[in-house]
Design an enzyme around this catalytic site. Structure first.
Site, PDB file in Angstrom:
ATOM      1  N   LEU A   1      36.744  34.013 107.918  1.00  0.00           N
ATOM      2  CA  LEU A   1      37.934  34.350 108.700  1.00  0.00           C
ATOM      3  C   LEU A   1      38.034  35.868 108.732  1.00  0.00           C
ATOM      4  O   LEU A   1      37.852  36.538 107.706  1.00  0.00           O
ATOM      5  CB  LEU A   1      39.211  33.778 108.080  1.00  0.00           C
ATOM      6  N   ASP A   2      38.346  36.412 109.895  1.00  0.00           N
ATOM      7  CA  ASP A   2      38.504  37.856 110.008  1.00  0.00           C
ATOM      8  C   ASP A   2      39.596  38.357 109.071  1.00  0.00           C
ATOM      9  O   ASP A   2      40.534  37.627 108.726  1.00  0.00           O
ATOM     10  CB  ASP A   2      38.862  38.245 111.444  1.00  0.00           C
ATOM     11  N   PHE A   3      39.503  39.608 108.714  1.00  0.00           N
ATOM     12  CA  PHE A   3      40.488  40.292 107.879  1.00  0.00           C
ATOM     13  C   PHE A   3      41.904  40.082 108.414  1.00  0.00           C
ATOM     14  O   PHE A   3      42.845  39.858 107.649  1.00  0.00           O
ATOM     15  CB  PHE A   3      40.134  41.784 107.852  1.00  0.00           C
ATOM     16  N   ALA A   4      42.065  40.120 109.736  1.00  0.00           N
ATOM     17  CA  ALA A   4      43.394  40.048 110.343  1.00  0.00           C
ATOM     18  C   ALA A   4      43.853  38.629 110.641  1.00  0.00           C
ATOM     19  O   ALA A   4      45.011  38.419 111.004  1.00  0.00           O
ATOM     20  CB  ALA A   4      43.414  40.862 111.640  1.00  0.00           C
ATOM     21  N   THR A   5      42.979  37.641 110.483  1.00  0.00           N
ATOM     22  CA  THR A   5      43.304  36.260 110.838  1.00  0.00           C
ATOM     23  C   THR A   5      43.941  35.529 109.663  1.00  0.00           C
ATOM     24  O   THR A   5      43.566  35.715 108.515  1.00  0.00           O
ATOM     25  CB  THR A   5      42.038  35.500 111.292  1.00  0.00           C
TER      26      THR A   5
END
Length: 412
Positions: A231-235
């Site tokens: 999962l992306d850092f921002a997700t």
């Protein structure tokens, strides 16, 4: 098929307290107000926190009296019992105290923040508020806190949801797998060198903890934690981890074979003309990105496909430069698994994700509104592919606060 659905620890009541939507010009005034109030609370003029409980309760009583919340299960009912009778009184003081001392929030700003997000009193001071304050101070030191002239107190006042930072374990499966709920702006694992022994990532502030480190602390008896996907850092949302590298690799192969189904929720800018569409633009690395992290559309890129369904259309309700902007809530189903695929395809469709600082113009919103909403994976059992386990996360309360709905198109 085993279906598991989780409720957020925050209340999902649809009843909300009134919001204040300051204009951009009011941000400087908020900063000035916070500085003036912080100064008035210093020295002999500072209120003793022993008497603050009464002051805060009085302010909250006035705040809730102005709302239409009624009934024992409503916000007014819950907070009347919790705050007025004292079960959250000490915690309320602790929250205000750290916000006042660390960020300079005045009592008036604290009231405004509560009106924006009454769940502020549910946030853990040690595990959420203090690490987020450390993060905001770090961003401010880098000149990356939205408006350079805006104070941290002003930003928290208008978007207090930035303080949420809760890693939650959802469930363990087959004694090998752990599903967690990863918060926004949180790394899923620590980047390592080729030897796999030395971390390459340098922590930027106290509390800069990855999901991997959090799990390793909880499962210290294990040799290590592996992740089945990313999962992306921002997700935000569902992240599946494994208690061993072989177990993680077994599920990674299922992702590669496209035997895993995922869906996301996204808030995007604009009102799409169609209710459903599919983007199939190929994706490749953006060689022009100095950090080598971004992706881009490219005719010679990797095959990529994402299906979009509009769930509702409305306007952004978060105070800031984009308040009132048309936005839509989408159900997103990636049919392939490429880095930043959803974010690139949203932007390519003309509807970038709210809060996506890499692929949109929005650098103000406190989070990227992309949630890993469901995961269906046939977890291996005795080296055989078992029946799929479906995991769901409901729409977080912060999403309800961020959007004023005009029309609904489809129910989840």
């Amino acid at each position: 098929m085993r279906i598991i659905q989780y409720s957020h620890r925050r209340s999902t009541s649809s009843t909300a307290l009134p919001r204040s939507h300051p204009s951009i010009s009011s941000l400087k005034a908020a900063k000035s107000n916070s500085q003036t109030t912080a100064a008035s609370l210093s020295g002999a003029g500072r209120r003793s926190f022993g008497s603050l409980h009464v002051v805060v309760k009085t302010s909250l009583r006035q705040l809730f009296a102005s709302t239409q919340c009624t009934g024992s299960g409503s916000l007014r009912g819950r907070f009347h019992v919790a705050c007025y009778e004292g079960s959250l009184g000490n915690h309320c003081e602790d929250v205000y105290k750290v916000l006042n001392q660390r960020a300079g929030l005045s009592l008036k700003q604290f009231e405004t923040a509560l009106a924006q997000d009454c769940q502020l009193l549910n946030y853990s001071v040690e595990d959420e508020i203090i690490p987020r304050l450390n993060y905001l101070e770090y961003m401010q030191s880098k000149g990356q806190l939205c408006f350079p002239e805006e104070s941290i107190a002003s930003y928290i006042t208008r978007q207090p949801q930035i303080l949420e930072h809760k890693l939650e374990e959802l469930q363990t499966f087959n004694d090998n797998y752990i599903a967690i709920n990863k918060p926004f702006r949180c790394r899923h694992d620590t980047m390592r060198g080729s030897s796999g022994s030395e971390p390459r990532y340098t922590k930027q502030y106290i509390g800069d903890t990855s999901a991997e480190e959090w799990l390793e602390e909880r499962y210290s008896e294990l040799p290590g934690i592996g992740f089945c996907h990313q999962l992306d850092f921002a997700t935000t949302g569902i992240l599946l981890a494994a208690k061993s590298n072989p177990a993680a690799e077994s599920v990674e192969k299922l992702f590669q074979k496209r035997q895993v189904r995922q869906s996301y929720l996204a808030l995007v800018f604009g009102h799409p003309e169609r209710d459903t569409w599919t983007c199939e633009d190929p994706i490749s690395k953006d060689e022009n990105d100095p950090k080598k992290l971004k992706m881009r559309r490219a005719s010679d890129g990797m095959e990529s496909s994402t299906k979009f369904t509009v769930l509702s259309r409305g306007h952004l309700a978060l105070p800031g430069p984009h308040v009132g902007a048309p936005i839509s809530k989408l159900l997103v189903q990636p049919l392939t698994d490429r880095r930043h695929q959803i974010r690139v395809h949203c932007a390519a469709s003309g509807h970038p994700i709210v809060g996506d600082t890499s692929y949109s113009w929005d650098t103000d919103t406190h989070r990227m509104f992309l949630l890993a909403h469901s995961l269906s994976v046939p977890l291996p059992v005795d080296d055989q592919v078992g029946p799929p386990i479906d995991i769901y996360l409901p729409e977080p309360r912060a999403w309800q606060q961020a959007m004023s709905v005009l029309t609904s198109c489809k129910m989840l």
